[in-house]
Design a protein around this motif. Structure first.
Motif, short mmCIF file in Angstrom:
data_model
loop_
_atom_site.label_atom_id
_atom_site.label_comp_id
_atom_site.label_asym_id
_atom_site.label_seq_id
_atom_site.Cartn_x
_atom_site.Cartn_y
_atom_site.Cartn_z
N ASN A 162 1.23 -1.11 0.05
CA ASN A 162 -0.05 -0.32 -0.07
C ASN A 162 0.62 1.37 -0.03
OD1 ASN A 162 -2.45 -1.53 -0.09
ND2 ASN A 162 -2.22 -1.62 2.63
N MET A 163 1.98 1.43 0.86
CA MET A 163 2.67 2.37 1.15
C MET A 163 3.93 2.03 -0.77
SD MET A 163 3.80 3.92 4.20
CE MET A 163 4.87 5.19 4.25
N THR A 164 4.02 1.45 -0.84
CA THR A 164 4.95 2.02 -2.13
C THR A 164 3.34 2.41 -2.75
OG1 THR A 164 5.60 -0.28 -1.89
CG2 THR A 164 6.57 0.64 -4.14
N HIS A 165 2.68 1.59 -3.01
CA HIS A 165 1.70 2.37 -4.39
C HIS A 165 1.08 3.67 -3.95
CE1 HIS A 165 -3.11 3.16 -5.74
NE2 HIS A 165 -1.85 2.17 -6.54
N GLU A 166 0.31 4.01 -2.86
CA GLU A 166 0.59 5.49 -2.12
C GLU A 166 2.03 6.65 -2.54
OE1 GLU A 166 -2.61 6.79 -0.40
OE2 GLU A 166 -3.24 4.70 -1.72
N LEU A 167 2.90 6.09 -2.75
CA LEU A 167 3.54 6.99 -2.64
C LEU A 167 4.72 6.99 -3.65
CD1 LEU A 167 6.22 6.76 0.65
CD2 LEU A 167 3.90 7.94 0.67
N LYS A 168 4.14 6.44 -4.31
CA LYS A 168 4.95 6.49 -5.87
C LYS A 168 4.50 6.96 -6.94
CE LYS A 168 7.55 2.02 -7.47
NZ LYS A 168 7.26 0.53 -8.29
N THR A 169 2.24 7.40 -6.69
CA THR A 169 2.08 7.85 -7.61
C THR A 169 2.26 9.59 -7.52
OG1 THR A 169 -0.11 6.72 -6.70
CG2 THR A 169 -0.38 8.27 -8.51
#
Ligand code: ADP
Length: 446
Positions: A229-236
């Protein structure tokens, strides 16, 4: 450990546990049955032996009386003389002059002749006052057949050893005869207990190990989910910032400053979003039960709810979502931290929006009770399964949806809500039905 290996361990463990239990039950049952049969046989044998023993003693005692009568040339009736008082206690009436040692010799001899190999205690009594005149314990031993334990110490002696005619009787008691049966049954049951304790200990250890493995597995899943989740939220936002800045560097904006400004504002907004995300996660993840500081003041709950409802209505203008508020509480002023309580209300309404099924309908009701105010939030969303319901307030817990996470979140919202409600000494309860909706009931003291 991969999920497959853990599942295999759990299934294998459960199967072996069940088979150990089944074998144990079967084994206990059959051994108990065998023991029962053996015991019945033993009891039958014992009672046979006992009857035989009683018969032997009666014959031996009759022989003794006969011998005495022959010695004294007395022809009185022998048959009423020997009386059995219990399995191991006999009484014999005597009408003759008799020396105790002579009686002892006779008893030893006739007991030996009749195959009686038991210790015995004999006593000579005066029948007028039932007091003992003489007594002795005689031990049986294979070498010397019968031995008095001592002539002087254990034996009760009387100076009046001259045993007068009439008015005397003697008794014979076998102290070890009845105990044998009792000892047998006690002995046969004791190893059982140890076996049972060992099996229970092994089972307990096994169950404990399984629960540790399952807990570890769940922790690993929760951690993986969180990192995804963290990766997804920060990557965008990072990639949006990357793209925008790359465009600014590559292109010439001298003739189009408006476009440059647009890219700059995208970078600014995305950066703000990134900042907010990191801030939010770090703040909540850092929060611990006893580390929350509350800035309490008098706050009006209805105002906070109204503010949240307005914000919801504004955001749902296009989707047609509905929010209904029923303010039944007459006194909505409580002493609480305004920022935290506002966050709690927004978190719950946000979740109702995030986990919606169709057109969102939210209903909020307030009521004064138990010296405080209760707030009920009801939605018509996807609902939560009973198994997950127990865990939704745990840190980082998200209801598993496979690898697909189309709804954003870190599993911190409800953890935060519960923490804040409890820091105010309030309570929170949840009820839910899959495909029907969820309701949260919060109670806060005044
Ligand atoms: P997040 O929303 O970030 O995943 P929360 O702690 O707010 O974390 O919620 C935990 C889980 O509880 C969510 O993943 C979601 O599955 C479930 N949940 C929370 N509120 C609702 C709701 N109103 N309807 C259905 N499910 C919900």
């Amino acid at each position: 450990m991969s999920r497959k290996v853990i599942n295999a361990v759990v299934i294998f463990g459960a199967l072996s546990l069940t088979s150990v239990l089944l074998i144990q039950v079967f084994w206990i049952k059959s051994t108990l049955k065998a023991q029962q049969t053996a015991l019945t046989l033993q009891e039958r044998q014992d009672s046979l032996n006992m009857r035989q023993f009683e018969e032997q003693v009666r014959v031996a005692l009759r022989n003794v009386v006969e011998e005495i009568n022959t010695q004294q040339a007395d022809s009185s009736d022998l048959y009423g003389a020997v009386k059995q008082k219990s399995t191991n206690y006999f009484l014999v009436d005597i009408n003759e002059d008799l020396h105790p040692y002579y009686l002892e010799q006779l008893l030893k001899r006739y007991f030996y002749d009749n195959g009686i190999s038991q210790n015995f205690l004999y006593g000579i009594y005066d029948c007028f006052n039932d007091s003992i005149v003489y007594g002795n314990l005689i031990r049986f031993s294979r070498d010397s057949l019968y031995n008095p334990i001592s002539d002087t110490i254990a034996g009760i002696t009387s100076p009046e050893l001259a045993w007068k005619k009439d008015g005397h009787y003697f008794t014979v008691f076998f102290p070890d005869v009845q105990n044998e049966l009792v000892e047998l049954s006690v002995q046969s049951s004791s190893p059982w207990l140890y076996l049972l304790i060992i099996v229970v200990l092994i089972l307990g250890f096994f169950v404990f190990s399984l629960s540790v493995i399952i807990r570890q597995k769940r922790l690993a899943e929760v951690r993986n989910d969180f990192i995804n989740n963290m990766t997804h939220e920060l990557k965008t936002p990072i990639s949006t910032i990357g793209l925008s800045s790359e465009t600014i560097l590559r292109e010439d904006f001298s003739h189009n400053p408006e476009k440059l400004k647009k890219y700059a504002s995208i970078i600014y907004k995305e950066n703000k979003r990134l900042e907010n995300q990191v801030e939010k996660v770090l703040n909540i993840a850092k929060l611990r039960e006893n580390e929350i500081t509350l800035n309490k003041s008098k706050i009006a709950i209805h105002e906070i709810l109204e503010e949240a409802a307005e914000s919801f209505r504004f955001n749902q203008l296009e989707n047609g979502g509905l929010i209904e508020t029923v303010y039944n509480a007459t006194d909505d002023i409580i002493n609480a931290d305004e920022v935290h309580i506002t966050n709690v209300v927004f978190n719950i309404i946000d979740n109702a929006v995030k986990y919606a099924r169709e057109t969102i309908v939210i209903r909020i009701q307030t009521k004064n009770e138990r010296g405080g105010i209760s707030i009920l939030f009801e939605d018509n969303g996807i609902g939560i399964k009973k198994d997950d319901l127990k865990q939704i307030f745990e840190k980082f817990y998200r209801v598993p949806t496979g690898n697909l996470h189309d709804v954003k979140g870190f599993g911190l919202g409800l953890y935060y809500v519960k923490l804040i409600v409890e820091a105010h000494r309030g309570t929170i309860h949840v009820k839910s039905k899959v495909d029907e909706g969820t309701s949260f009931l919060i109670w806060l003291p005044k």
